[in-house]
Write a protein that holds these residues in place. Structure first.
Motif, PDB file in Angstrom:
ATOM      1  N   TYR A  24       0.843  -1.199   0.000  1.00  0.00           N
ATOM      2  CA  TYR A  24       0.000   0.000   0.000  1.00  0.00           C
ATOM      3  C   TYR A  24       0.872   1.241   0.000  1.00  0.00           C
ATOM      4  O   TYR A  24       2.067   1.190   0.260  1.00  0.00           O
ATOM      5  CB  TYR A  24      -0.986  -0.004   1.171  1.00  0.00           C
ATOM      6  N   CYS A  25       0.238   2.372  -0.353  1.00  0.00           N
ATOM      7  CA  CYS A  25       0.935   3.656  -0.369  1.00  0.00           C
ATOM      8  C   CYS A  25      -0.017   4.689   0.238  1.00  0.00           C
ATOM      9  O   CYS A  25      -1.138   4.343   0.594  1.00  0.00           O
ATOM     10  CB  CYS A  25       1.353   3.998  -1.803  1.00  0.00           C
ATOM     11  N   PRO A  26       0.397   5.948   0.388  1.00  0.00           N
ATOM     12  CA  PRO A  26      -0.499   6.908   1.060  1.00  0.00           C
ATOM     13  C   PRO A  26      -1.666   7.391   0.198  1.00  0.00           C
ATOM     14  O   PRO A  26      -2.445   8.226   0.645  1.00  0.00           O
ATOM     15  CB  PRO A  26       0.416   8.095   1.390  1.00  0.00           C
ATOM     16  N   CYS A  27      -1.815   6.904  -1.035  1.00  0.00           N
ATOM     17  CA  CYS A  27      -2.825   7.472  -1.931  1.00  0.00           C
ATOM     18  C   CYS A  27      -4.245   7.157  -1.464  1.00  0.00           C
ATOM     19  O   CYS A  27      -4.476   6.285  -0.632  1.00  0.00           O
ATOM     20  CB  CYS A  27      -2.605   6.987  -3.365  1.00  0.00           C
ATOM     21  N   GLY A  28      -5.205   7.859  -2.026  1.00  0.00           N
ATOM     22  CA  GLY A  28      -6.603   7.699  -1.656  1.00  0.00           C
ATOM     23  C   GLY A  28      -7.136   6.309  -1.928  1.00  0.00           C
ATOM     24  O   GLY A  28      -7.954   5.789  -1.178  1.00  0.00           O
ATOM     25  N   LYS A  29      -6.662   5.688  -3.029  1.00  0.00           N
ATOM     26  CA  LYS A  29      -7.110   4.334  -3.365  1.00  0.00           C
ATOM     27  C   LYS A  29      -6.692   3.349  -2.284  1.00  0.00           C
ATOM     28  O   LYS A  29      -7.459   2.477  -1.892  1.00  0.00           O
ATOM     29  CB  LYS A  29      -6.467   3.898  -4.692  1.00  0.00           C
ATOM     30  N   CYS A  30      -5.448   3.481  -1.818  1.00  0.00           N
ATOM     31  CA  CYS A  30      -4.931   2.532  -0.826  1.00  0.00           C
ATOM     32  C   CYS A  30      -5.461   2.842   0.562  1.00  0.00           C
ATOM     33  O   CYS A  30      -5.615   1.940   1.380  1.00  0.00           O
ATOM     34  CB  CYS A  30      -3.405   2.572  -0.787  1.00  0.00           C
ATOM     35  N   CYS A  31      -5.686   4.101   0.869  1.00  0.00           N
ATOM     36  CA  CYS A  31      -5.973   4.486   2.251  1.00  0.00           C
ATOM     37  C   CYS A  31      -7.378   5.036   2.452  1.00  0.00           C
ATOM     38  O   CYS A  31      -7.677   5.569   3.521  1.00  0.00           O
ATOM     39  CB  CYS A  31      -4.918   5.469   2.752  1.00  0.00           C
ATOM     40  N   SER A 113       5.255   4.811  -3.540  1.00  0.00           N
ATOM     41  CA  SER A 113       4.417   5.135  -4.693  1.00  0.00           C
ATOM     42  C   SER A 113       3.405   4.027  -4.941  1.00  0.00           C
ATOM     43  O   SER A 113       3.637   2.866  -4.593  1.00  0.00           O
ATOM     44  CB  SER A 113       5.275   5.348  -5.943  1.00  0.00           C
ATOM     45  N   HIS A 114       2.286   4.421  -5.556  1.00  0.00           N
ATOM     46  CA  HIS A 114       1.235   3.461  -5.859  1.00  0.00           C
ATOM     47  C   HIS A 114       1.759   2.399  -6.835  1.00  0.00           C
ATOM     48  O   HIS A 114       1.410   1.220  -6.714  1.00  0.00           O
ATOM     49  CB  HIS A 114       0.022   4.198  -6.429  1.00  0.00           C
ATOM     50  N   ALA A 115       2.607   2.818  -7.776  1.00  0.00           N
ATOM     51  CA  ALA A 115       3.171   1.864  -8.746  1.00  0.00           C
ATOM     52  C   ALA A 115       3.960   0.774  -8.024  1.00  0.00           C
ATOM     53  O   ALA A 115       3.844  -0.413  -8.354  1.00  0.00           O
ATOM     54  CB  ALA A 115       4.057   2.598  -9.747  1.00  0.00           C
TER      55      ALA A 115
HETATM   56 ZN   LIG Z   1      -1.806   3.700  -3.438  1.00  0.00          ZN
END
Ligand SMILES: [Zn+2]
Length: 131
Positions: A24-31, A113-115
């Protein structure tokens, strides 16, 4: 033995546990957050009991700054600051929780990163746990 960039592991013999790991990363999709439609467009929770409430992006459940090596786990089984070694990821510390991270056989690994999080995907691995 010490490797540059790796944190040290505690003394004592770790337990070796099969754990399903995801990235996971801090982005909205992950969090689970999105930007509010109201200026200044602050991040708010997308769902759950805190829906619409402001979200501090990049801050873990234990209050630390999320970084590579941050692990999200079910803290009923792995309390904050439990150290783990994940093959292919390295040494990390439990500092976070996740909505679907429940039970002793699930952890989430932080990537910047999300990638990179997507590239890790989902792996079932023997994780060394010091607790
Ligand atoms: Zn993410």
């Amino acid at each position: 033995m010490l490797f540059a960039g790796c944190s040290t592991v505690p003394n004592g013999t770790p337990q070796s546990i099969w754990i399903e790991t995801t990235g996971y990363c801090p982005c909205g999709k992950c969090c689970g957050w999105h930007r509010s439609w109201i200026p200044p467009f602050r991040p708010v929770y997308s769902s759950g009991p805190l829906k619409g409430k402001p979200k501090k992006v990049g801050i873990t459940a234990s209050g630390t700054k999320a970084k590579k090596g941050t692990i999200a786990a079910d803290t009923h089984y792995y309390p904050f600051r439990t150290v783990m070694y994940i093959p292919g990821y390295g040494t990390g510390k439990v500092e976070d929780r996740g909505g679907d991270i429940k039970g002793p056989a699930r952890i989430d690994l932080f990537f910047n990163s999300h990638a990179d999080a997507l590239k890790w995907g989902r792996k079932r691995l023997r994780v060394q746990v010091w607790n």
